[in-house]
Motif scaffolding. Structure first.
Motif, PDB file in Angstrom:
ATOM      1  N   THR A 223      45.675   6.403  57.936  1.00 12.21           N
ATOM      2  CA  THR A 223      44.980   6.106  59.188  1.00 12.21           C
ATOM      3  C   THR A 223      45.364   7.080  60.299  1.00 12.21           C
ATOM      4  OG1 THR A 223      44.870   3.751  58.618  1.00 12.21           O
ATOM      5  CG2 THR A 223      44.579   4.328  60.935  1.00 12.21           C
ATOM      6  N   ILE A 224      46.654   7.274  60.478  1.00 17.21           N
ATOM      7  CA  ILE A 224      47.141   8.106  61.583  1.00 17.21           C
ATOM      8  C   ILE A 224      46.670   9.550  61.452  1.00 17.21           C
ATOM      9  CG2 ILE A 224      49.221   9.052  62.661  1.00 17.21           C
ATOM     10  CD1 ILE A 224      50.605   6.375  61.832  1.00 17.21           C
ATOM     11  N   GLU A 225      46.648  10.064  60.210  1.00 19.90           N
ATOM     12  CA  GLU A 225      46.258  11.462  59.994  1.00 19.90           C
ATOM     13  C   GLU A 225      44.770  11.622  59.699  1.00 19.90           C
ATOM     14  OE1 GLU A 225      48.822  13.300  57.140  1.00 19.90           O
ATOM     15  OE2 GLU A 225      50.652  12.893  58.305  1.00 19.90           O
ATOM     16  N   ASN A 226      43.995  10.548  59.896  1.00 14.90           N
ATOM     17  CA  ASN A 226      42.534  10.586  59.724  1.00 14.90           C
ATOM     18  C   ASN A 226      42.112  11.068  58.336  1.00 14.90           C
ATOM     19  OD1 ASN A 226      42.128   9.818  62.473  1.00 14.90           O
ATOM     20  ND2 ASN A 226      42.480  11.939  63.094  1.00 14.90           N
ATOM     21  N   ILE A 227      42.840  10.633  57.322  1.00 14.71           N
ATOM     22  CA  ILE A 227      42.506  11.009  55.937  1.00 14.71           C
ATOM     23  C   ILE A 227      41.437  10.075  55.381  1.00 14.71           C
ATOM     24  CG2 ILE A 227      43.419  11.299  53.590  1.00 14.71           C
ATOM     25  CD1 ILE A 227      46.185  11.807  54.918  1.00 14.71           C
ATOM     26  N   TYR A 228      41.631   8.791  55.564  1.00 16.05           N
ATOM     27  CA  TYR A 228      40.709   7.733  55.138  1.00 16.05           C
ATOM     28  C   TYR A 228      40.383   7.803  53.647  1.00 16.05           C
ATOM     29  CZ  TYR A 228      40.365   7.261  60.140  1.00 16.05           C
ATOM     30  OH  TYR A 228      40.683   7.106  61.476  1.00 16.05           O
ATOM     31  N   GLY A 229      41.459   7.854  52.869  1.00 15.80           N
ATOM     32  CA  GLY A 229      41.301   7.776  51.422  1.00 15.80           C
ATOM     33  C   GLY A 229      41.260   6.343  50.941  1.00 15.80           C
ATOM     34  N   TYR A 230      41.893   5.432  51.712  1.00 11.54           N
ATOM     35  CA  TYR A 230      41.930   4.015  51.354  1.00 11.54           C
ATOM     36  C   TYR A 230      40.590   3.337  51.622  1.00 11.54           C
ATOM     37  CZ  TYR A 230      46.411   1.985  49.886  1.00 11.54           C
ATOM     38  OH  TYR A 230      47.486   1.556  49.165  1.00 11.54           O
ATOM     39  N   THR A 231      40.005   3.642  52.748  1.00 12.29           N
ATOM     40  CA  THR A 231      38.771   2.976  53.164  1.00 12.29           C
ATOM     41  C   THR A 231      38.046   3.861  54.164  1.00 12.29           C
ATOM     42  OG1 THR A 231      37.869   0.937  54.130  1.00 12.29           O
ATOM     43  CG2 THR A 231      39.916   1.771  55.059  1.00 12.29           C
ATOM     44  N   ILE A 232      36.845   3.475  54.541  1.00 12.63           N
ATOM     45  CA  ILE A 232      36.120   4.270  55.530  1.00 12.63           C
ATOM     46  C   ILE A 232      36.642   3.935  56.928  1.00 12.63           C
ATOM     47  CG2 ILE A 232      34.067   4.292  54.070  1.00 12.63           C
ATOM     48  CD1 ILE A 232      32.794   2.394  56.223  1.00 12.63           C
ATOM     49  N   ASN A 233      36.466   4.865  57.849  1.00 11.04           N
ATOM     50  CA  ASN A 233      36.866   4.634  59.231  1.00 11.04           C
ATOM     51  C   ASN A 233      35.695   4.005  59.984  1.00 11.04           C
ATOM     52  OD1 ASN A 233      38.410   4.800  61.634  1.00 11.04           O
ATOM     53  ND2 ASN A 233      37.295   6.663  62.213  1.00 11.04           N
ATOM     54  N   ARG A 234      35.973   2.873  60.648  1.00 12.19           N
ATOM     55  CA  ARG A 234      34.951   2.275  61.497  1.00 12.19           C
ATOM     56  C   ARG A 234      35.012   2.976  62.853  1.00 12.19           C
ATOM     57  NH1 ARG A 234      32.727  -2.292  59.071  1.00 12.19           N
ATOM     58  NH2 ARG A 234      31.037  -1.836  60.549  1.00 12.19           N
ATOM     59  N   GLU A 235      33.873   3.482  63.287  1.00 14.57           N
ATOM     60  CA  GLU A 235      33.832   4.322  64.482  1.00 14.57           C
ATOM     61  C   GLU A 235      34.381   3.628  65.724  1.00 14.57           C
ATOM     62  OE1 GLU A 235      29.719   5.242  64.509  1.00 14.57           O
ATOM     63  OE2 GLU A 235      29.836   6.592  62.772  1.00 14.57           O
ATOM     64  N   SER A 236      34.163   2.326  65.819  1.00 11.80           N
ATOM     65  CA  SER A 236      34.643   1.610  67.005  1.00 11.80           C
ATOM     66  C   SER A 236      36.166   1.493  67.044  1.00 11.80           C
ATOM     67  CB  SER A 236      34.013   0.219  67.099  1.00 11.80           C
ATOM     68  OG  SER A 236      34.114  -0.472  65.889  1.00 11.80           O
ATOM     69  N   SER A 237      36.850   1.709  65.891  1.00  9.04           N
ATOM     70  CA  SER A 237      38.313   1.660  65.912  1.00  9.04           C
ATOM     71  C   SER A 237      38.870   2.837  66.709  1.00  9.04           C
ATOM     72  CB  SER A 237      38.877   1.659  64.488  1.00  9.04           C
ATOM     73  OG  SER A 237      38.714   2.913  63.866  1.00  9.04           O
ATOM     74  N   ASP A 238      38.216   3.988  66.625  1.00  7.33           N
ATOM     75  CA  ASP A 238      38.632   5.139  67.433  1.00  7.33           C
ATOM     76  C   ASP A 238      38.372   4.862  68.914  1.00  7.33           C
ATOM     77  OD1 ASP A 238      39.524   6.772  65.338  1.00  7.33           O
ATOM     78  OD2 ASP A 238      37.487   7.429  64.896  1.00  7.33           O
ATOM     79  N   TYR A 239      37.216   4.257  69.199  1.00  2.00           N
ATOM     80  CA  TYR A 239      36.875   3.952  70.593  1.00  2.00           C
ATOM     81  C   TYR A 239      37.885   2.975  71.190  1.00  2.00           C
ATOM     82  CZ  TYR A 239      34.440   2.072  74.647  1.00  2.00           C
ATOM     83  OH  TYR A 239      34.130   1.653  75.918  1.00  2.00           O
ATOM     84  N   VAL A 240      38.226   1.927  70.433  1.00  2.00           N
ATOM     85  CA  VAL A 240      39.155   0.911  70.933  1.00  2.00           C
ATOM     86  C   VAL A 240      40.531   1.518  71.192  1.00  2.00           C
ATOM     87  CG1 VAL A 240      40.429  -1.193  70.329  1.00  2.00           C
ATOM     88  CG2 VAL A 240      37.964  -1.066  69.923  1.00  2.00           C
ATOM     89  N   SER A 241      41.065   2.249  70.213  1.00  2.00           N
ATOM     90  CA  SER A 241      42.406   2.817  70.373  1.00  2.00           C
ATOM     91  C   SER A 241      42.431   3.883  71.471  1.00  2.00           C
ATOM     92  CB  SER A 241      42.911   3.404  69.051  1.00  2.00           C
ATOM     93  OG  SER A 241      41.970   4.280  68.485  1.00  2.00           O
ATOM     94  N   ASP A 242      41.386   4.719  71.555  1.00  2.00           N
ATOM     95  CA  ASP A 242      41.324   5.739  72.613  1.00  2.00           C
ATOM     96  C   ASP A 242      41.211   5.102  73.993  1.00  2.00           C
ATOM     97  OD1 ASP A 242      41.430   7.695  70.689  1.00  2.00           O
ATOM     98  OD2 ASP A 242      39.266   8.139  70.712  1.00  2.00           O
ATOM     99  N   SER A 243      40.366   4.069  74.108  1.00  2.00           N
ATOM    100  CA  SER A 243      40.131   3.436  75.402  1.00  2.00           C
ATOM    101  C   SER A 243      41.349   2.663  75.895  1.00  2.00           C
ATOM    102  CB  SER A 243      38.915   2.506  75.327  1.00  2.00           C
ATOM    103  OG  SER A 243      37.748   3.222  74.996  1.00  2.00           O
TER     104      SER A 243
END
Length: 513
Positions: A223-243
């Motif tokens: 997750t931290i290194e934006n690899i997403y081999g385990y699962t897909i990244n939900r776009e709103s997770s970036d928005y929430v953490s950034d905001s």
């Protein structure tokens, strides 16, 4: 009511216990503490566990307290008859839940002069594994064989009597007792792994999709290194953490239907915030215990993120956090879509209208592309593997209604995962033993779907056999996809739960006697 106490009773009460539970109605403990000048507070079943104040020693009268029982409430508060003793009021009550938490989180539990005649207490102790080394029973000298046989199931027997126990307690130098240290048992702090660990394997991804079982270190790095081999990244997770990191967002509430990724979303945001020097704490217990430990978190400095799954079970916690008025405490919570549809105004009010809602029920076009690439990479399309990209895209949009849970169900039905599921659910042993494990498993998930706590004690009563004993021989297999904690059993993945129930009920019947 008592008018005098013995030196032995005084000596026992002089020790700095964390709290005292008693099944007695009398005031012996209270007289001892008063003579010793120790401040204490009395609680009965008619009060709420959330009312407990740890500024004074809590004395909890499980069966009621004669001195404070009013004439009107006497029958409700004081447990006297056989019918009351054989009922399950305490183990199913909020106090029973608190007692479970105290048992799990305490390094030592001592029962003095208690024979487990009260079935409520026996039920609770019988719920937990691995507790025997922490539980001690102080009984009179030369106890009966039947008492020894009964108590030895749950802990160590000390046949020294109250006088012998008081001598042991008196010999403990209170000057050498370590000062009270604050520690969290209901909150789990999210930590950044120190090393990368081993590379992610295909079987890791299959286990995660199938049952929600994952390696926390691998998931964190992924997750931290934006690899997403385990699962897909939900776009709103970036928005929430950034905001939240930039101070633009105070609180976030994530909602979706079961299986659309709420828990994974919360874990993802937790690691992203932890990587940005937030102190992140995940709620892992019931509200009463979380609130009990909340003062510890309240006194921590710096940016704090509280991650709360199933927020409607923790509204009091949200209100307590909001009441602090601290600008650097943030909440990331989750709920089911059906709850939001019915109670959105209530939850917004709990957050003082300072919360933004995010739905995970519809995959964006970009997330659909990520899904296709993910399933292609691990060959999880089954018979649809040969379809062209646009066909797969149309399948997710139309047949799956853009919902992640339907995409994962498609993956669960692929030959690779189907064979793995069959392997796990192929319990060994006699036919009756296998049927009992399946019955416990299926019933626990039916209770979860009905939002009833899947307590092994309750399941035992429904199926008329010892549920904990039934699953004990299969703990290794069950660990692959289920979580057994605090006397409850649950499948980590709600999608896998649905899949298991549907496929098991096709082949097996569940008999409730």
């Amino acid at each position: 009511m008592a008018t005098a106490v013995t030196p032995s009773q005084e000596a026992i009460c002089n020790y700095p216990w964390k709290e005292i539970y008693t099944t007695n109605y009398d005031n012996v403990v209270e007289i001892c503490l008063a003579k010793l000048g120790r401040q204490h507070s009395v609680y009965t079943p008619l009060k709420r566990p959330a009312d407990v104040d740890y500024e004074t020693l809590p004395i909890i009268h499980i069966n009621g307290y004669m001195q404070t029982a009013s004439f009107i409430e006497f029958k409700k508060e004081i447990k006297l008859t056989d019918a009351q003793y054989f009922s399950d009021d305490f183990s199913r009550s909020a106090w029973g839940e608190r007692f479970r938490n105290d048992i799990v989180t305490s390094p030592c539990i001592i029962f003095a002069g208690y024979s487990l005649y009260d079935l409520d207490i026996a039920r609770i102790l019988n719920t937990f594994e691995g507790m025997k080394e922490r539980i001690f029973f102080v009984v009179k000298e030369n106890p009966s064989r039947s008492l020894v046989r009964k108590l030895s199931q749950f802990g160590t027997i000390l046949d020294i009597g109250v006088i012998g126990f008081s001598k042991i307690v008196s010999e403990i130098s209170l000057d050498k007792v370590e000062p009270k240290r604050n520690y969290l048992s209901a909150w789990e702090q999210t930590a950044i792994p120190n090393s990368r660990g081993r590379p992610l394997r295909d079987i890791d991804v299959i286990n995660f999709l199938m049952s929600g079982s994952l390696d926390e270190n691998q998931f964190a790095i992924d997750t931290i290194e934006n690899i997403y081999g385990y699962t897909i990244n939900r776009e709103s997770s970036d928005y929430v953490s950034d905001s939240i990191s930039s101070g633009k967002l105070k609180n976030a509430l994530i909602y979706s239907n079961a299986g659309n990724g709420k828990s994974t979303f919360l874990d993802s945001v937790a690691y992203k915030l932890a990587a940005r020097n937030f102190q992140v704490f995940k709620a892992t217990s019931n509200s009463s215990l979380l609130l009990k430990e909340f003062p510890i978190i309240r006194n921590i400095s710096g940016n704090i993120a509280l991650v709360v799954d199933d927020v409607f079970s923790h509204i009091d916690l949200v209100k307590a956090a909001m009441a602090l008025g601290r600008d650097n405490i943030y909440i990331v919570a989750s709920a089911r879509t059906s709850q939001i549809e019915l109670q959105e105004s209530e939850i917004r009010k709990s957050f003082n209208d300072s919360v933004e809602l995010f739905s995970l029920d519809s995959l964006s076009d970009g997330e659909i592309v990520s899904c296709i690439e993910f399933l292609d990479k691990y060959a999880l399309w089954g018979a649809r593997q040969v379809m062209k990209f646009e066909q797969k895209k149309a399948f997710i949009k139309n047949d799956c209604s853009r919902e992640l849970r339907f995409v994962i169900l498609e993956a669960l039905d692929s030959p690779t995962i189907r064979s793995r599921i069959q392997q796990i659910l192929d319990f060994k042993g006699a036919p009756e033993a296998r049927d009992r494990v399946r019955a416990v498993l299926i019933l626990s998930q039916l209770l979860n779907m009905a939002q009833v706590r899947s307590d092994l004690t309750l399941i035992s009563e429904l199926v008329q056999f010892d549920a904990r004993l039934a699953i004990s021989d299969h703990s290794a297999s069950l660990r692959d996809f289920s979580l057994i904690r605090n006397g409850q059993i649950s499948i980590r993945s709600s999608i896998f739960s649905d899949y298991v129930i549907k496929n098991s009920l096709k082949r097996h019947s569940l008999l409730l006697r």
